[in-house]
Design an enzyme around this catalytic site. Structure first.
Site, PDB file in Angstrom:
ATOM      1  N   HIS A   1      -1.064  -0.507  -9.811  1.00 15.81           N
ATOM      2  CA  HIS A   1      -1.691  -1.186  -8.814  1.00 15.81           C
ATOM      3  C   HIS A   1      -2.405  -2.586  -9.399  1.00 15.81           C
ATOM      4  CE1 HIS A   1      -3.666  -1.124  -4.672  1.00 15.81           C
ATOM      5  NE2 HIS A   1      -3.746  -2.442  -4.941  1.00 15.81           N
TER       6      HIS A   1
ATOM      7  N   ARG B   1       0.774  -1.279  -0.101  1.00 17.80           N
ATOM      8  CA  ARG B   1      -0.117   0.050   0.044  1.00 17.80           C
ATOM      9  C   ARG B   1       0.839   1.394  -0.021  1.00 17.80           C
ATOM     10  NH1 ARG B   1      -3.339  -2.735  -1.306  1.00 17.80           N
ATOM     11  NH2 ARG B   1      -5.714  -2.963  -0.487  1.00 17.80           N
TER      12      ARG B   1
HETATM   13  C1  GLV Z   1      -5.240  -5.157  -3.659  1.00 17.02           C
HETATM   14  O1  GLV Z   1      -4.496  -4.183  -3.461  1.00 17.02           O
HETATM   15  C2  GLV Z   1      -5.772  -6.270  -2.670  1.00 17.02           C
HETATM   16  O2  GLV Z   1      -5.858  -5.773  -1.497  1.00 17.02           O
HETATM   17  O3  GLV Z   1      -6.341  -7.026  -2.941  1.00 17.02           O
END
Ligand code: GLV
Length: 322
Positions: A285, A237
């Site tokens: 991401h 994150r």
């Molecule tokens: C993606 O970032 C997740 O948390 O699955």
């Protein structure tokens, strides 16, 4: 739709499932769940029907107030691994909350981090730059077992990543606040001196969840404790990292390169300095995504268990944050 829903409810004794996500495909999820629970009453937001029918919510980043109408809710399944977008909100219902975990997601995460670490270990960014200059630039490869990789966070995904790196031949050291034992990985915990741990790490991989305790934890002191020119990989994150401190460390050369999948603000704003940094690789991401066909088996099992008064699989602790 109403007819279908009623027929489904008649065939299923689990109560209705409500799906909410702007990122995941409801049709794939509906099919994958019904393959495990035939006749399941699967509803997709905003087609909620009678809110009192809803027993299970499968959601990714539901908006504030989302849960209020569902008075008979029995569980919430977070449609992802990280639960940071769910916890910390004041409207979370007091029902078991679980996250997704499936072998497909683990394999994707492992492959992303392996790629990023191998890319640095094999000097690929230098060859990419040399090629652009039309230059045959030989760099003698270093044996992988001499390259020290540090993994911060040894949860489900972090442990799988550390094991994957160790299997690939790297010298892997892991750090988690709690003591962990992982075959082939030297594990450190809160009793280890953090600066001493970092002082040897050539490639640092962040696998920590985002919680109140980890927010901003990877800051200037962490970057300064690494050997000059160390590489950094963030696949968990963005807010775990102090982004301005990382920008400064990349500009000064204290950090030699970074592979970043996650950011404070996503999509990464056009004016962000990362975009134009030669030594940064940006991915949008996707280090790991959920594979519904694989994850649905466990979600279906959680629906069965919760309907029978039991515990869901992969339950998380909203207070702890993972
Ligand atoms: C993606 O970032 C997740 O948390 O699955």
């Amino acid at each position: 739709m109403t007819e279908l829903t009623e027929a489904g409810a008649a065939r299923s004794n689990h109560g209705a499932v409500l799906f909410y996500s702007e990122f995941d495909d409801p049709e794939t999820w509906g099919e994958a769940l019904r393959a495990n629970l035939p006749g399941l009453d699967f509803r997709v937001y905003p087609d909620v029907g009678n809110p009192e029918d809803i027993r299970h919510v499968l959601a990714w980043k539901p908006f504030p107030g989302f849960f209020a109408p569902f008075r008979n809710l029995a569980q919430v399944v977070n449609l992802g691994a990280g639960i940071d977008s769910l916890v910390g909100r004041t409207d979370l219902p007091e029902v078991p909350i679980s996250r997704l975990s499936d072998p497909g997601m683990v394999a994707l995460m492992r492959s992303y981090v392996l790629f990023a670490v191998i890319r640095y270990a094999r000097d690929i960014p230098s060859f990419e730059q040399a090629q652009r200059r039309g230059e045959w630039r030989y760099i003698h490869p270093r044996p992988l077992n001499r390259i020290k990789v540090g993994v911060l966070g040894l949860g489900h995904l972090g442990a799988a990543v550390a094991t994957g790196l160790a299997d690939a031949g790297f010298d892997v050291r892991g750090y988690d606040h709690a003591p962990k034992a992982i075959h082939g990985v030297t594990c450190h915990d809160a009793t280890t001196d953090r600066a001493a741990f970092l002082s040897e790490v050539e490639i640092l991989v962040n696998m920590m969840p985002l919680t109140a305790k980890t927010k901003g934890l990877i800051d200037r002191s962490v970057f300064d404790a690494l050997p000059r020119g160390a590489k950094f990989v963030n696949a968990s994150r963005g807010p775990v990292v102090d982004e301005p401190a990382l920008v400064a460390a990349l500009q000064s050369g204290q950090i030699g390169g970074a592979t970043l999948d996650v950011f404070w603000v996503e999509p990464l704003p056009a004016e962000h300095p990362f975009w134009t940094m030669e030594n940064v690789l940006i991915t949008p991401h996707l280090a790991s995504i959920t594979v519904p066909e694989a994850a649905a088996r466990d979600v279906a099992e959680s629906i069965r268990r919760v309907s029978a008064g039991g515990e869901p699989l992969h339950r998380v602790d909203p207070q702890r944050g993972y």
